[in-house]
Design an enzyme around this catalytic site. Structure first.
Site, PDB file in Angstrom:
ATOM      1  N   ASP A 181       0.874  -1.166   0.000  1.00  0.00           N
ATOM      2  CA  ASP A 181       0.000   0.000   0.000  1.00  0.00           C
ATOM      3  C   ASP A 181       0.918   1.224   0.000  1.00  0.00           C
ATOM      4  OD1 ASP A 181      -2.316   1.698   0.473  1.00  0.00           O
ATOM      5  OD2 ASP A 181      -1.612   1.818   2.540  1.00  0.00           O
ATOM      6  N   ASP A 200      -1.807  -0.747   5.971  1.00  0.00           N
ATOM      7  CA  ASP A 200      -2.149  -0.273   7.317  1.00  0.00           C
ATOM      8  C   ASP A 200      -3.595   0.180   7.468  1.00  0.00           C
ATOM      9  OD1 ASP A 200      -1.847   2.080   5.742  1.00  0.00           O
ATOM     10  OD2 ASP A 200      -1.512   3.243   7.565  1.00  0.00           O
ATOM     11  N   ASP A 241      -7.252  -2.077   3.410  1.00  0.00           N
ATOM     12  CA  ASP A 241      -6.241  -3.079   3.043  1.00  0.00           C
ATOM     13  C   ASP A 241      -6.585  -4.464   3.579  1.00  0.00           C
ATOM     14  OD1 ASP A 241      -4.551  -1.230   1.731  1.00  0.00           O
ATOM     15  OD2 ASP A 241      -3.726  -0.592   3.654  1.00  0.00           O
TER      16      ASP A 241
END
Length: 697
Positions: free
Chosen positions: A389, A592, A596
């Protein structure tokens, strides 16, 4: 009650107490009360040495204050029956030496008893082990170590050598005790290490709230738990309302409404709302149970090398029997036969491998990495693809002001002072970036404006010296507030897109007076970590983000990413990982945010950054410390690779050493009792070796 300072340094003090005057429960209560004190950053108690170790902020506290606090504890709190009842009684630690000494005394002391009594005790002692071997064989598992042990003892009894049978059983009991202690010690060490992660909770005290370690929470305390947070304790809702997802306990997919009077349980998630929970079980006690459950589950998630070790150990037992039969046929020497039966590969392999995994998990925890099962370390070591990410993972998620464009003859300092004056009331990350930039430049921005109106997801409107001010997004400023667009706006926006920047617009009376470019910088360690991952065998590092093309391209270029996908939705991350797995790739996903979580669940190994959303941490297989940034990702991979190497090399050593013991017994160089001693000693030695650290210090 007396407390004495054993050792003191600035910011660190060790305080001792008299175990004859302060009970373990009183010490536990003192520990709980100390942990919530302002300025005490870390408090631990050692019940064996009867001492507290306290780390404190020397700007806020002094040694004199801490001494005074201990005196207050002695006089008022430690004899309070209600408060003592609120803490868990610390458990006495087992003593291996004491247990072994008692077993040895009992074994030799029974030789002084009358013969009939000795015979009864021998039957009582030997029967369970012989019956266990018979049951194993009868259940279709004749090639197990228990069958070998039973065969050795039975042969000694058949030949009339009762003393040898008794000695073999005694040595086997010694070995079992040491093995059990070693495994439990590894288990508890891991639990203690994970508990030391110091989870933080919101403790309500009157009208205020205070952030304290979970281990400091007592029965009867009131905790505030809000949207997106995991409930840390078992308790009762005193006030507030919320929807709680209890899937982790009940398996129900739908959230349940909770309000005053309802019970809530540790590990469940507040999906929406705010709850004030009175603690029913102490926070640390509940956390212990969660940790132990996690370790229990983790031992079911065995690494393939561990599974191979167990299968190899079982497969080799039949060769023990074959060797014993061959020895008997050629030598007719029962002593040699018993010596070959006393040595097997099963004990060491089945003990050393799980201890190596538990030890690796403990070492990971010491490095701020929580691993929920050895399998995930193995998968991380085998991975060839890492999907990142962007925000909060590759970047710090702490936007910074990169440049200011001032208009209308104003200076950068002028417009920054005005913007900071407006933004200081709001906790939005971009607002924080503006205020911090003003602080760094030493710009004062006294409040002179009227009431500020905050428009959610758009911006701020107010007035200053009789003139209307607005600050916010392009849509808010130009579309909603109809501010005139400057001629160079197109170029500024294009530059921002190319540089991966977000723009904040400040206008006065329908005229732009300043534009602020804000970026979310890539973590300093990201390029180095990605380079190391490539060197370790990762062939593809991919970044998937919902950000625009410019921000994605800029971050990917700085970090050294192989491939990136911009403007992605959460399902795009999930779909990409599924596609890669279908191609035969082993995938690590690291993120995080709440969005996700699906991708983390889909990956072979899901890794969450330390400051992740609670639901993300629950979904992830591994959680990294926020302190070390991405370094923990590389450490995880190295830990996994070295763990696999340790298990494989340990198995080779176990086979070599125990084979040599068998040969020594075969040639009559060692007796069955000596073979048992050497076998047990080697098992313990391999187990201790399995505990050796994997990472370089």
């Amino acid at each position: 009650m007396e407390f004495t300072v054993k050792h003191s340094l600035p910011g660190r003090i060790r305080v001792g107490y008299d175990k004859s005057k302060v009970s373990r429960r009183q010490a536990a209560l003192a520990h709980s009360l100390l942990s919530v004190q302002e300025g005490m950053t870390d408090v631990s108690v050692n019940y064996t040495t009867a001492s507290f170790l306290i780390y404190y902020d020397k700007e806020k506290l002094s040694e004199k204050y801490i001494k005074a606090y201990f005196m207050a504890l002695s006089d008022k709190y430690l004899n309070n029956a209600e408060m003592l009842e609120s803490v868990e009684e610390p458990v006495e630690q087992e003593s291996l030496l004491f247990d072994l000494a008692m077993m040895t005394v009992m074994h030799y002391a029974k030789q002084l008893l009358p013969l009939p009594v000795r015979m009864l005790m021998q039957v009582y002692s030997l029967a369970p082990r012989i019956l266990k071997g018979i049951c194993r064989a009868a259940s279709g598992e004749p090639f197990k170590s228990e069958v070998l042990d039973a065969a050795a003892i039975s042969m000694a009894l058949i030949t009339g050598d009762n003393k040898t049978a008794s000695n073999i059983n005694f040595l086997l009991n010694i070995g079992d005790t040491i093995e059990e202690f070693t495994k439990k010690k590894s288990y508890s060490d891991l639990a203690d290490r994970l508990l030391s992660q110091n989870d933080q909770v919101q403790l309500v005290q009157g009208d205020s709230e205070k952030t304290v370690p979970l281990k400091a929470v007592k029965k009867g305390d009131l905790l505030a738990v809000r949207t997106g947070n995991v409930i840390p304790v078992d308790g009762t809702v005193i006030r507030g309302e919320g929807l709680v997802n209890q899937a982790s306990i009940t398996g129900e997919p739908l959230a349940v409404e909770k309000r005053a009077g309802n019970s809530v349980f540790a590990g469940t998630l507040v999906q929406e709302g705010e709850l004030f929970v009175e603690v029913r079980a102490t926070g640390s006690q509940t956390k212990v149970q969660n940790i132990l459950t996690m370790i229990d589950n983790s031992q079911q998630l065995k690494v393939s090398s561990q599974v191979r070790s167990e299968r190899l150990a079982d497969s080799l037992v039949k060769y023990n029997f074959l060797l014993s039969l061959t020895t008997f046929l050629f030598t007719r020497n029962m002593t040699k036969v018993m010596a070959t039966l006393m040595v097997d590969y099963s004990c060491a392999m089945k003990l050393a491998s799980p201890i190596a995994v538990l030890s690796a998990m403990k070492e990971a925890a010491e490095n701020g990495i929580i691993v929920k099962g050895g399998k995930f370390l193995e998968d991380a070591s085998k991975a060839d693809t890492v999907v990142f990410d962007k925000t909060g993972t590759l970047t710090e998620a702490a936007p910074k002001l990169s440049r200011i464009i001032a208009f209308g003859g104003r200076t950068e300092s002028d417009v920054l002072a005005v913007a900071a004056c407006l933004e200081e009331h709001f906790a939005h990350p971009i607002a924080t970036a503006i205020v911090k930039a003003a602080e760094v430049r030493g710009i004062l921005h006294p409040e002179r404006h009227a009431k500020v109106e905050y428009v959610v997801a758009h911006g701020i409107a107010t007035s200053l010296d009789g003139k209307k001010l607005v600050i916010g997004s392009r849509h808010f400023v130009f579309d909603d507030e109809k501010v005139k667009k400057p001629d160079e706006l197109g170029k500024i926006q294009k530059d921002a897109l190319d540089n991966g920047e977000s723009l904040l617009y400040l206008a006065e009376e329908k005229e732009i007076i300043g534009i602020f470019a804000v970026n979310d910088p890539v973590r300093e360690d990201a390029p180095d970590i990605i380079r190391k991952l490539h060197q370790s065998g990762i062939t593809s590092c991919v970044m998937i983000t919902g950000d625009d093309e410019g921000a994605a391209r800029n971050a990917a270029g700085i970090a050294g990413i192989d491939h990136y996908i911009s403007r992605a939705l959460p399902e795009d991350k999930f779909n990409y990982i599924e596609e890669q797995k279908k191609k035969g790739r082993t995938v690590i996903m690291i993120g995080d945010g709440i969005n996700d979580a699906p991708a983390l669940a889909a990956a072979d190994t899901g890794i969450a950054m330390g400051e992740c959303a609670d639901i993300t941490g629950e979904t992830a297989d591994i959680i990294l410390s926020s302190k070390d940034g991405l370094e923990g990702l590389y450490k995880t991979r190295i830990l996994g690779r070295r763990l696999m190497q340790k298990i494989e090399s340990g198995n080779r050593g176990i086979v070599a050493v125990n084979t040599s013991f068998m040969l020594l017994g075969l040639f009559g160089i060692i007796s069955p009792s000596v073979a048992a001693v050497l076998h047990n000693a080697s098992t313990v030695a391999f187990s201790i070796k399995a505990m050796e650290p994997l990472l370089d210090s």
